[in-house]
Design a protein around this motif. Sequence first.
Motif, short mmCIF file in Angstrom:
data_model
loop_
_atom_site.label_atom_id
_atom_site.label_comp_id
_atom_site.label_asym_id
_atom_site.label_seq_id
_atom_site.Cartn_x
_atom_site.Cartn_y
_atom_site.Cartn_z
N GLN A 91 0.89 4.04 -3.02
CA GLN A 91 0.57 5.45 -2.77
C GLN A 91 1.70 6.35 -3.28
O GLN A 91 1.45 7.36 -3.92
CB GLN A 91 0.34 5.69 -1.27
CG GLN A 91 -0.90 5.01 -0.72
CD GLN A 91 -2.17 5.56 -1.32
OE1 GLN A 91 -2.40 6.75 -1.37
NE2 GLN A 91 -3.02 4.67 -1.81
N ASP A 107 1.33 9.31 4.49
CA ASP A 107 1.66 9.17 5.90
C ASP A 107 0.85 8.02 6.49
O ASP A 107 0.02 7.44 5.82
CB ASP A 107 1.37 10.47 6.66
CG ASP A 107 -0.08 10.90 6.53
OD1 ASP A 107 -0.86 10.22 5.85
OD2 ASP A 107 -0.45 11.93 7.12
N GLY A 108 1.11 7.73 7.72
CA GLY A 108 0.31 6.73 8.42
C GLY A 108 0.67 5.29 8.14
O GLY A 108 -0.10 4.39 8.43
N TRP A 163 1.68 9.14 -6.39
CA TRP A 163 2.15 10.52 -6.27
C TRP A 163 3.22 10.82 -7.33
O TRP A 163 3.19 11.86 -7.97
CB TRP A 163 2.72 10.77 -4.87
CG TRP A 163 3.04 12.21 -4.64
CD1 TRP A 163 2.22 13.15 -4.11
CD2 TRP A 163 4.27 12.89 -4.97
NE1 TRP A 163 2.87 14.38 -4.08
CE2 TRP A 163 4.12 14.24 -4.61
CE3 TRP A 163 5.47 12.49 -5.53
CZ2 TRP A 163 5.13 15.19 -4.78
CZ3 TRP A 163 6.48 13.43 -5.70
CH2 TRP A 163 6.29 14.76 -5.33
N GLN A 217 9.30 7.09 1.30
CA GLN A 217 8.04 7.73 1.66
C GLN A 217 8.29 9.08 2.33
O GLN A 217 7.62 10.06 2.02
CB GLN A 217 7.25 6.83 2.62
CG GLN A 217 6.00 7.48 3.18
CD GLN A 217 5.39 6.67 4.31
OE1 GLN A 217 6.05 5.85 4.94
NE2 GLN A 217 4.12 6.90 4.57
N THR A 241 0.84 -1.21 0.00
CA THR A 241 0.00 0.00 0.00
C THR A 241 0.87 1.25 0.00
O THR A 241 0.62 2.19 -0.76
CB THR A 241 -0.94 0.00 1.23
OG1 THR A 241 -1.74 -1.19 1.18
CG2 THR A 241 -1.82 1.23 1.24
N ARG A 242 1.89 1.27 0.84
CA ARG A 242 2.80 2.43 0.90
C ARG A 242 3.43 2.69 -0.46
O ARG A 242 3.46 3.82 -0.95
CB ARG A 242 3.89 2.15 1.95
CG ARG A 242 4.87 3.29 2.14
CD ARG A 242 5.99 2.94 3.15
NE ARG A 242 5.50 2.31 4.37
CZ ARG A 242 5.76 1.06 4.73
NH1 ARG A 242 6.52 0.27 3.99
NH2 ARG A 242 5.26 0.57 5.86
N ARG A 300 -2.27 8.96 0.05
CA ARG A 300 -1.81 9.11 1.44
C ARG A 300 -0.31 8.86 1.49
O ARG A 300 0.16 7.82 1.06
CB ARG A 300 -2.51 8.07 2.33
CG ARG A 300 -3.94 8.42 2.63
CD ARG A 300 -4.56 7.47 3.63
NE ARG A 300 -3.73 7.34 4.82
CZ ARG A 300 -3.70 6.24 5.56
NH1 ARG A 300 -4.41 5.19 5.23
NH2 ARG A 300 -2.95 6.19 6.64
N ALA A 338 7.07 12.63 0.88
CA ALA A 338 6.19 13.46 1.72
C ALA A 338 6.76 14.86 1.91
O ALA A 338 6.02 15.86 1.88
CB ALA A 338 5.94 12.78 3.07
N ASN A 386 -5.35 14.43 -3.52
CA ASN A 386 -6.07 14.29 -2.25
C ASN A 386 -6.41 12.84 -1.95
O ASN A 386 -6.70 12.49 -0.81
CB ASN A 386 -7.33 15.14 -2.24
CG ASN A 386 -6.99 16.61 -2.17
OD1 ASN A 386 -5.98 17.00 -1.61
ND2 ASN A 386 -7.83 17.44 -2.76
N LYS A 387 -6.38 11.98 -2.97
CA LYS A 387 -6.67 10.56 -2.78
C LYS A 387 -5.43 9.77 -2.35
O LYS A 387 -5.51 8.61 -2.00
CB LYS A 387 -7.21 9.97 -4.08
CG LYS A 387 -8.48 10.63 -4.56
CD LYS A 387 -8.84 10.13 -5.94
CE LYS A 387 -9.98 10.96 -6.51
NZ LYS A 387 -10.21 10.65 -7.92
#
Length: 171
Positions: free
Chosen positions: A71, A102-103, A75, A131, A67-68, A100, A135, A97-98
């Motif tokens: 994402q 972080d987290g 980007w 990541q 998932t990371r 992520r 970010a 905006n879709k």
Amino acid sequence: MSELGLNTISFAGHAASSAQFRALYSEGMSLVEETAGYLDGQGRAASKVLPRMASVLYAAESMRLTTRLMQMASWLLLQRAVNNGEMSRDQVLAEKNKVRLDGFNVDRNAPGWNDLPESFRDLVERSLRLQNRVAILDREIYRPTEPAIVPDNQNSVKAQLTLLQTAFGGN
């Protein structure tokens, strides 16, 4: 009132369309491919012989890792599209905006972490570092800018001198 900042140079914006971005893009996409290859091959075999706790952790962490990376790849593809003129900044903002960035942190003290294959833990660590870099670049490029307001009675040259004095501690 006149505003300063309308003609400022965005260093992050330039970095996002530079050789540095191309290197980051290449690194990110290579990590996606390397991870997919690992999870489908060596990682699948390694996961079958892990102790129970590590096996459960491997399953959870491999999903987080995938998932990371997806994402970040999203980007990077969006940024490449804006760099190539395929999408406008507003289009990218709507799509971004879709995404992520972080987290997805990892608990390296979780039971079974040290039992995970070293090559898997390396992929996780590299993905976390990537990541973080993505970010930071995202915040620099897309954070709202707040131009300085210059009072009507102050000309822009004097305002620039004041800003320079403030920045460099001059009198």
